[in-house]
Design a protein around this motif. Sequence first.
Motif, short mmCIF file in Angstrom:
data_model
loop_
_atom_site.label_atom_id
_atom_site.label_comp_id
_atom_site.label_asym_id
_atom_site.label_seq_id
_atom_site.Cartn_x
_atom_site.Cartn_y
_atom_site.Cartn_z
N THR A 52 0.86 -1.17 0.00
CA THR A 52 0.00 0.00 0.00
C THR A 52 0.90 1.23 0.00
O THR A 52 1.77 1.36 0.86
CB THR A 52 -0.91 0.02 1.24
OG1 THR A 52 -1.71 -1.17 1.25
CG2 THR A 52 -1.82 1.23 1.23
N ARG A 53 0.70 2.12 -0.95
CA ARG A 53 1.57 3.28 -1.11
C ARG A 53 0.84 4.55 -0.69
O ARG A 53 -0.32 4.77 -1.07
CB ARG A 53 2.06 3.40 -2.56
CG ARG A 53 2.82 2.17 -3.04
CD ARG A 53 3.21 2.27 -4.50
NE ARG A 53 3.85 1.06 -4.97
CZ ARG A 53 5.15 0.81 -4.88
NH1 ARG A 53 5.96 1.71 -4.34
NH2 ARG A 53 5.65 -0.33 -5.34
N THR A 54 1.53 5.38 0.10
CA THR A 54 0.93 6.62 0.60
C THR A 54 1.93 7.75 0.45
O THR A 54 3.10 7.60 0.83
CB THR A 54 0.54 6.49 2.09
OG1 THR A 54 -0.27 5.32 2.27
CG2 THR A 54 -0.22 7.71 2.57
N ASP A 55 1.49 8.87 -0.09
CA ASP A 55 2.37 10.04 -0.19
C ASP A 55 2.73 10.55 1.20
O ASP A 55 1.88 10.59 2.10
CB ASP A 55 1.68 11.17 -0.97
CG ASP A 55 1.63 10.89 -2.46
OD1 ASP A 55 2.41 10.04 -2.94
OD2 ASP A 55 0.80 11.53 -3.14
N PHE A 56 3.99 10.92 1.35
CA PHE A 56 4.44 11.56 2.59
C PHE A 56 4.58 13.05 2.33
O PHE A 56 5.35 13.47 1.47
CB PHE A 56 5.77 10.97 3.05
CG PHE A 56 6.38 11.70 4.22
CD1 PHE A 56 5.84 11.58 5.48
CD2 PHE A 56 7.48 12.52 4.04
CE1 PHE A 56 6.38 12.26 6.56
CE2 PHE A 56 8.04 13.20 5.11
CZ PHE A 56 7.48 13.07 6.37
N LEU A 57 3.81 13.83 3.06
CA LEU A 57 3.82 15.28 2.86
C LEU A 57 4.83 15.92 3.80
O LEU A 57 4.77 15.76 5.02
CB LEU A 57 2.42 15.85 3.11
CG LEU A 57 1.32 15.31 2.20
CD1 LEU A 57 -0.02 15.96 2.54
CD2 LEU A 57 1.66 15.54 0.73
N GLY A 58 5.75 16.68 3.22
CA GLY A 58 6.75 17.38 3.99
C GLY A 58 6.36 18.83 4.22
O GLY A 58 5.19 19.19 4.27
N SER A 59 7.35 19.67 4.35
CA SER A 59 7.12 21.10 4.57
C SER A 59 6.48 21.75 3.35
O SER A 59 6.61 21.26 2.23
CB SER A 59 8.45 21.80 4.89
OG SER A 59 9.10 21.19 5.99
N ASP A 60 5.77 22.86 3.58
CA ASP A 60 5.17 23.59 2.47
C ASP A 60 6.25 24.16 1.56
O ASP A 60 7.34 24.55 2.01
CB ASP A 60 4.32 24.75 3.00
CG ASP A 60 3.02 24.27 3.63
OD1 ASP A 60 2.75 23.06 3.57
OD2 ASP A 60 2.29 25.11 4.17
N LYS A 61 5.95 24.19 0.27
CA LYS A 61 6.82 24.84 -0.70
C LYS A 61 5.97 25.78 -1.56
O LYS A 61 4.75 25.60 -1.70
CB LYS A 61 7.53 23.82 -1.58
CG LYS A 61 8.62 23.04 -0.83
CD LYS A 61 9.36 22.11 -1.77
CE LYS A 61 10.44 21.33 -1.01
NZ LYS A 61 11.57 22.17 -0.62
N ALA A 62 6.62 26.78 -2.12
CA ALA A 62 5.91 27.77 -2.93
C ALA A 62 5.55 27.22 -4.30
O ALA A 62 6.30 26.43 -4.88
CB ALA A 62 6.76 29.03 -3.07
N GLN A 63 4.41 27.66 -4.81
CA GLN A 63 3.99 27.34 -6.17
C GLN A 63 3.47 28.61 -6.83
O GLN A 63 2.75 29.39 -6.19
CB GLN A 63 2.91 26.26 -6.18
CG GLN A 63 3.43 24.89 -5.79
CD GLN A 63 2.36 23.81 -5.89
OE1 GLN A 63 1.20 24.10 -6.16
NE2 GLN A 63 2.76 22.57 -5.69
N ILE A 64 3.82 28.83 -8.09
CA ILE A 64 3.42 30.04 -8.81
C ILE A 64 2.38 29.69 -9.87
O ILE A 64 2.59 28.79 -10.68
CB ILE A 64 4.63 30.73 -9.46
CG1 ILE A 64 5.64 31.17 -8.40
CG2 ILE A 64 4.19 31.92 -10.30
CD1 ILE A 64 6.89 31.82 -8.96
N ASP A 65 1.27 30.41 -9.85
CA ASP A 65 0.25 30.29 -10.88
C ASP A 65 0.69 31.17 -12.06
O ASP A 65 0.63 32.40 -11.99
CB ASP A 65 -1.11 30.74 -10.34
CG ASP A 65 -2.24 30.52 -11.34
OD1 ASP A 65 -1.97 30.35 -12.54
OD2 ASP A 65 -3.42 30.54 -10.91
#
Length: 286
Positions: A52-65
């Motif tokens: 069973t595979r689960t994403d591991f969420l780390g620290s927030d990072k910026a994303q630009i629209d």
Amino acid sequence: MKKLLILSGKGGTGKTTTAAAFIRFSNAKAMADCDVDAPNLHIVSGMTSTPTRTDFLGSDKAQIDASLCSGCQICMQHCRFDAVKMDGNVCKIDAYSCEGCGVCAYLCPQNAITMNPDVAGEQQLYQDERTFSTAQLKMGRGNSGKLVTAVKLNMLKYAPDTDLAIIDGSPGIGCPVIASVSGMDLVLVVAEPSLSGLSDLTRLFKTTNTFQTKIAVCVNKWDTSPENTDTIENFCKQNQIPFVGKIPYDASASAAINQGCSIADIDCPARAAMFAVYQNVQQLLG
């Protein structure tokens, strides 16, 4: 449940080889690979189920629209990590360089930048009659300690009722090792017979002593340097560390490992010595 963690000061000393052999000897029902930077225990764990595979969420990072970005470069001028680059007429974020400070999002006059959780790795959980927890951290991510803790918690949450859990740790004394040591009943250090091996053992002893965690030591490939093996054994005596055995260099063991097998599955001198180490560790665990 007794929890045994196997560590080494560096890669290549035989840590995972020892963990795989102990899993076979004990028929362990609960296992984990906490070397999240380079996990490989799954290769010889004998697990055949689909994980069973689960994403591991780390620290927030910026994303630009890009549709909102005007290309004013204010974010680029104020990014101390040089994580903002130009992509044509608009800015983009280099996820490997972004440290998630949020300055760019705060200063952007177009509100084109948002802070979002970063998928820093993937957890994998194998389950049949046994439970095996492991994970892979993405390159360049700095959340290894948190991911190690998540791997351990996943094992404890889903493991069947069993007497022994075997955890393969990370080499060194960094964040993954510190996260691994917490809550262990015993740490077995697999040392190599060299001056660097003694130095690594000294650092690991100090690390585990900080957590007041019991430690034991064995030496792998001891016959490549009997003098250094004696030095390591004397260090253990001076510091009242149980010395649980010596494993000789064995070419047939190396061949088995290269084929993805555990040395517990073959008849060779290294297996006999490893089994003696395993029995001594079992006595320490009670």
